[in-house]
Design a protein around this motif. Structure first.
Motif: not given
Ligand code: ZN
Length: 198
Positions: A58, A61, A63, A70, A73
């Motif tokens: 992402c 963030c 992830t 993501c 977010c």
């Protein structure tokens, strides 16, 4: 090593590259896959290929996700001014399972470990500091309570404090050395609620 034909050997070999899978288990899995309906086996191989090819970080963030941002977010209902810092995507999933955290995350992808030669530049710390230039109220440090997790937490709090942003650490109700993903939701919630300011 030539009891099986080439393709079976290849399958066994590929499976034995996975963590925790020894030669025996790899063989068992290989024969299980070979006895599966073709459609199921295809779905398994497709999902491995699709995920490996499309999953990325992402942009915000870090992830793992299959889109630019993501779902967390992207979610306008979440509190984007509270950022919980975790070591990996599995830890994020553990906190999401509690269903009680409405802030966003930052995934470091590791922790500082002088022993393993992992320094601050090897995890996504710089990216976190960039995010903190926006309007942020609190950073919750939820790295593991292992030596590496604590080292990382200390390093981060020193880095963030001068910005004036509130820095908290989850309570030490989380067992020492415990991987966050194995801890039950109640313990995680208690750790989150009992967080203290650093
Ligand atoms: Zn994200």
């Amino acid at each position: 090593m030539d009891y099986y034909s080439k393709q079976i050997n290849q399958l066994v070999e590929s499976l034995s590259m996975l963590p925790g899978i020894g030669a025996k288990t790899a063989q068992r899995l290989a024969f299980h896959i070979l006895s599966m309906p073709k459609e199921d086996a295809r779905r398994l191989s497709d999902s491995i290929r699709d995920a490996r090819e499309n999953v990325r970080y992402c942009e915000q963030c870090f992830t793992l996700t299959d889109d630019v941002l993501c779902p967390i977010c992207k979610d306008a209902k979440r509190n984007h001014k509270v950022i919980m810092v975790v070591e990996n995507t599995r830890d994020l999933a553990a906190y999401e399972k509690t269903g009680k955290y409405d802030g966003v995350y930052h995934v470091l992808h590791g922790a500082i470990s002088p022993m393993l030669g992992i320094g601050p530049g090897d995890i996504r710390l710089k990216e976190l500091m960039q995010r903190l230039q926006k309007d942020v109220d609190e950073v919750i440090i939820a790295t593991n309570s292992s030596l590496e997790g604590e080292t990382t937490a200390m390093y981060m709090s020193k880095l963030i404090k001068p910005t004036g942003i509130k820095v908290t650490r989850i309570a030490s109700g989380v067992p020492v050395g415990g991987d966050l993903e194995y801890i039950d939701e109640v313990t995680l919630l208690r750790a989150l609620e009992g967080r203290t300011e650093l």
